[in-house]
Design an enzyme around this catalytic site. Structure first.
Site, PDB file in Angstrom:
ATOM      1  N   TYR A   2       0.800  -1.221   0.000  1.00  0.00           N
ATOM      2  CA  TYR A   2       0.000   0.000   0.000  1.00  0.00           C
ATOM      3  C   TYR A   2       0.841   1.283   0.000  1.00  0.00           C
ATOM      4  O   TYR A   2       0.479   2.249  -0.692  1.00  0.00           O
ATOM      5  CB  TYR A   2      -0.989  -0.008   1.157  1.00  0.00           C
ATOM      6  CG  TYR A   2      -2.217  -0.843   0.856  1.00  0.00           C
ATOM      7  CD1 TYR A   2      -3.299  -0.296   0.174  1.00  0.00           C
ATOM      8  CD2 TYR A   2      -2.285  -2.177   1.232  1.00  0.00           C
ATOM      9  CE1 TYR A   2      -4.421  -1.068  -0.129  1.00  0.00           C
ATOM     10  CE2 TYR A   2      -3.391  -2.951   0.937  1.00  0.00           C
ATOM     11  CZ  TYR A   2      -4.461  -2.394   0.260  1.00  0.00           C
ATOM     12  OH  TYR A   2      -5.560  -3.151  -0.042  1.00  0.00           O
TER      13      TYR A   2
ATOM     14  N   GLU B 147      -8.913  -6.929   4.694  1.00  0.00           N
ATOM     15  CA  GLU B 147      -8.157  -8.054   4.147  1.00  0.00           C
ATOM     16  C   GLU B 147      -7.544  -8.899   5.251  1.00  0.00           C
ATOM     17  O   GLU B 147      -7.486 -10.134   5.131  1.00  0.00           O
ATOM     18  CB  GLU B 147      -7.102  -7.526   3.178  1.00  0.00           C
ATOM     19  CG  GLU B 147      -7.721  -6.963   1.902  1.00  0.00           C
ATOM     20  CD  GLU B 147      -6.896  -5.887   1.224  1.00  0.00           C
ATOM     21  OE1 GLU B 147      -5.668  -5.827   1.475  1.00  0.00           O
ATOM     22  OE2 GLU B 147      -7.468  -5.093   0.455  1.00  0.00           O
TER      23      GLU B 147
ATOM     24  N   TYR C 137     -15.147 -17.809  -5.577  1.00  0.00           N
ATOM     25  CA  TYR C 137     -14.184 -18.044  -6.643  1.00  0.00           C
ATOM     26  C   TYR C 137     -12.806 -18.291  -6.056  1.00  0.00           C
ATOM     27  O   TYR C 137     -12.558 -18.032  -4.868  1.00  0.00           O
ATOM     28  CB  TYR C 137     -14.117 -16.826  -7.587  1.00  0.00           C
ATOM     29  CG  TYR C 137     -13.798 -15.521  -6.906  1.00  0.00           C
ATOM     30  CD1 TYR C 137     -12.481 -15.166  -6.609  1.00  0.00           C
ATOM     31  CD2 TYR C 137     -14.807 -14.634  -6.537  1.00  0.00           C
ATOM     32  CE1 TYR C 137     -12.188 -13.964  -5.971  1.00  0.00           C
ATOM     33  CE2 TYR C 137     -14.527 -13.422  -5.902  1.00  0.00           C
ATOM     34  CZ  TYR C 137     -13.211 -13.101  -5.624  1.00  0.00           C
ATOM     35  OH  TYR C 137     -12.924 -11.913  -4.992  1.00  0.00           O
TER      36      TYR C 137
ATOM     37  N   TYR D 136     -11.684 -17.505 -11.060  1.00  0.00           N
ATOM     38  CA  TYR D 136     -12.681 -18.379 -11.670  1.00  0.00           C
ATOM     39  C   TYR D 136     -13.618 -18.902 -10.582  1.00  0.00           C
ATOM     40  O   TYR D 136     -13.160 -19.360  -9.528  1.00  0.00           O
ATOM     41  CB  TYR D 136     -12.016 -19.557 -12.388  1.00  0.00           C
ATOM     42  CG  TYR D 136     -11.128 -19.118 -13.532  1.00  0.00           C
ATOM     43  CD1 TYR D 136     -11.676 -18.704 -14.745  1.00  0.00           C
ATOM     44  CD2 TYR D 136      -9.738 -19.087 -13.386  1.00  0.00           C
ATOM     45  CE1 TYR D 136     -10.863 -18.279 -15.789  1.00  0.00           C
ATOM     46  CE2 TYR D 136      -8.924 -18.666 -14.423  1.00  0.00           C
ATOM     47  CZ  TYR D 136      -9.495 -18.266 -15.623  1.00  0.00           C
ATOM     48  OH  TYR D 136      -8.693 -17.833 -16.656  1.00  0.00           O
TER      49      TYR D 136
ATOM     50  N   GLY E 141     -23.851 -16.975 -20.615  1.00  0.00           N
ATOM     51  CA  GLY E 141     -22.528 -17.455 -20.978  1.00  0.00           C
ATOM     52  C   GLY E 141     -21.845 -18.194 -19.850  1.00  0.00           C
ATOM     53  O   GLY E 141     -22.459 -19.004 -19.138  1.00  0.00           O
TER      54      GLY E 141
ATOM     55  N   GLY F  23     -21.113 -17.148 -17.118  1.00  0.00           N
ATOM     56  CA  GLY F  23     -21.684 -16.765 -15.832  1.00  0.00           C
ATOM     57  C   GLY F  23     -22.559 -17.821 -15.205  1.00  0.00           C
ATOM     58  O   GLY F  23     -23.032 -17.668 -14.072  1.00  0.00           O
TER      59      GLY F  23
ATOM     60  N   PHE G  41     -16.783  -9.905 -12.374  1.00  0.00           N
ATOM     61  CA  PHE G  41     -15.417 -10.434 -12.364  1.00  0.00           C
ATOM     62  C   PHE G  41     -14.404  -9.499 -13.002  1.00  0.00           C
ATOM     63  O   PHE G  41     -13.212  -9.694 -12.844  1.00  0.00           O
ATOM     64  CB  PHE G  41     -15.371 -11.813 -13.032  1.00  0.00           C
ATOM     65  CG  PHE G  41     -15.843 -12.890 -12.113  1.00  0.00           C
ATOM     66  CD1 PHE G  41     -15.016 -13.398 -11.147  1.00  0.00           C
ATOM     67  CD2 PHE G  41     -17.143 -13.362 -12.179  1.00  0.00           C
ATOM     68  CE1 PHE G  41     -15.443 -14.376 -10.262  1.00  0.00           C
ATOM     69  CE2 PHE G  41     -17.586 -14.339 -11.312  1.00  0.00           C
ATOM     70  CZ  PHE G  41     -16.732 -14.845 -10.349  1.00  0.00           C
TER      71      PHE G  41
END
Length: 401
Positions: free
Chosen positions: A97, A139, A191, A209, A276, A278, A394
């Site tokens: 950062y 995070e 994902y 993914y 698609g 998705g 995404f």
């Protein structure tokens, strides 16, 4: 919160920064990569080439400043949560950062010139560090929940145990941990990041993914569409690598599962809408429900060019048998035959006014951004509350409907 002095300066200068935000982020990335070329491995080079990454960063910084001033009507919480999940999936560390902050502020000075007085620089530096500290804290919580003590050690080796060609440009990879340990749990809709070394001095690239199989299994599955360049954008380097160079027995590095969107919703009716590739989080949800809640009321609405281009369509007959209250509403631009028990097959593109809408349903959307904006706007017009519509994006963009 911003100090009162900085808030006044930011409020006065926000219109100028907003007008030049993409110019600033456009100067920022080359400056940072020149000083720290290793960071190229963290960033999607396709998004860098098309400008999507600098647009996203510009929107995030300006949006956060407006949030601090109380001037932004868009809720900040879901945006920050989504950014934190993406960063955690990449293994972003707190030490990175200061590097970003230093080069971002230098880019502000480069673009705005003499307008950046010491007071202006201090105020916008305060904006950046409030933003950075919020993300670092979020995070850290995500890493802790995933059992990761060191973000630099986010990657785990997995072996490809099965490779299945789904369509001409979609392949599924079934993976098991190389260390012989348990695969671990995930929530349908989450994902993983996949890191590949491209070879030939091209460095490393990372992509996300969705997990397309059922949770609770000894293996995980990802389903990857090969991205072909168009309108000046390059081919997808990671998707091409996974299609052309990865075979059964090969190993890949995966992150733990991240993502704040569940595709199974609550306990009531569920409406899954995809287009698609998705469809992957929807298929994970259906397989999960077939195992643990087969009596659930579920509607799957999926859009594709043709039936043969529809990824994972081969699973629908078995899922229809396992989920007796599943309704299938398929939309193919060029029409197709019914291959799934009870499926309604429509020609053309999805009409939001014709989507079956169970009362009180949780909705999950996944697909190209224009598709999701179009469908979400239609559902809102039909009275579906916005907080019942979950979606996954995404790319670096955010949903705008």
């Amino acid at each position: 919160m911003l100090t009162s002095t900085s808030a006044a300066v930011v409020r006065a200068t926000l219109p100028v920064v907003r007008d030049h935000a993409e110019e600033i982020t456009g100067a920022f990335y080359p400056r940072m990569f020149a000083a720290h070329p290793d960071l190229l491995n963290l960033f999607n080079r396709g998004n860098q080439a098309t400008g999507r990454q600098r647009q996203a960063l510009a929107a995030a910084v300006v949006g956060y400043a407006a949030h601090l001033l109380g001037d932004d009507p868009v809720p900040w919480e879901p945006i920050a949560h989504r950014i934190a999940h993406k960063h955690a999936s990449l293994g972003i560390t707190p030490a990175q950062y200061p590097i970003v902050g230093r080069h971002l502020m230098a880019a502000v000075a480069e673009v705005l010139g003499d307008a950046v007085t010491p007071e202006v620089a201090q105020a916008w530096d305060e904006v950046y560090w409030l933003f950075a500290c919020e993300l670092v804290a979020r995070e850290a919580r995500l890493y802790h929940a995933a059992g990761i003590d060191d973000p630099g050690q986010v990657w785990r080796s997995w072996e490809v145990v099965e490779r299945t060609v789904e369509t001409d440009d979609v392949v599924s990879l079934t993976l098991t941990p190389s260390d012989g340990g348990a695969a671990g749990e995930f929530v349908p809709g989450q994902y993983v990041s996949v890191a590949v070394d491209l070879g030939g001095g091209a460095g490393r690239q990372i992509r996300q993914y969705s997990l397309s199989g059922a949770p609770g299994q000894p293996t995980w599955q990802i389903t990857v569409k090969r991205v072909r360049g168009s309108a000046g954008s390059p081919d997808g380097v990671v998707s091409t690598y996974l299609h052309e160079r990865v075979a059964e027995g090969d190993r890949l590095r995966l992150s733990p599962p991240f993502g704040d969107v569940s595709s199974v919703g609550g306990d009531g009716p569920l409406l899954l809408i995809s287009a698609g590739i998705g469809v992957t989080p929807a298929m994970s949800a259906l397989q999960d429900l077939a195992r643990r809640d087969p009596g659930r009321d579920v509607v799957l609405v999926h859009a594709d060019r043709t039936g043969t281009a529809h990824p994972l369509r081969r699973h629908l007959p078995a899922l229809s048998r396992a989920l007796p209250r599943l309704r299938l509403d398929l939309w193919y631009e060029h029409g197709d035959a019914d291959i799934a028990t009870g499926a309604r097959v429509n020609s053309g593109r999805v009409d939001p006014e014709r989507i079956p809408l169970p009362e009180g349903a949780d909705v999950h959307l996944c697909g190209p951004l224009p598709f999701m904006n179009h469908v979400r706007a239609g559902l809102l017009r039909r009275g579906v509350p916005g907080d019942r519509i979950a979606y996954e994006v995404f790319g670096p963009e955010l949903l705008t409907a």
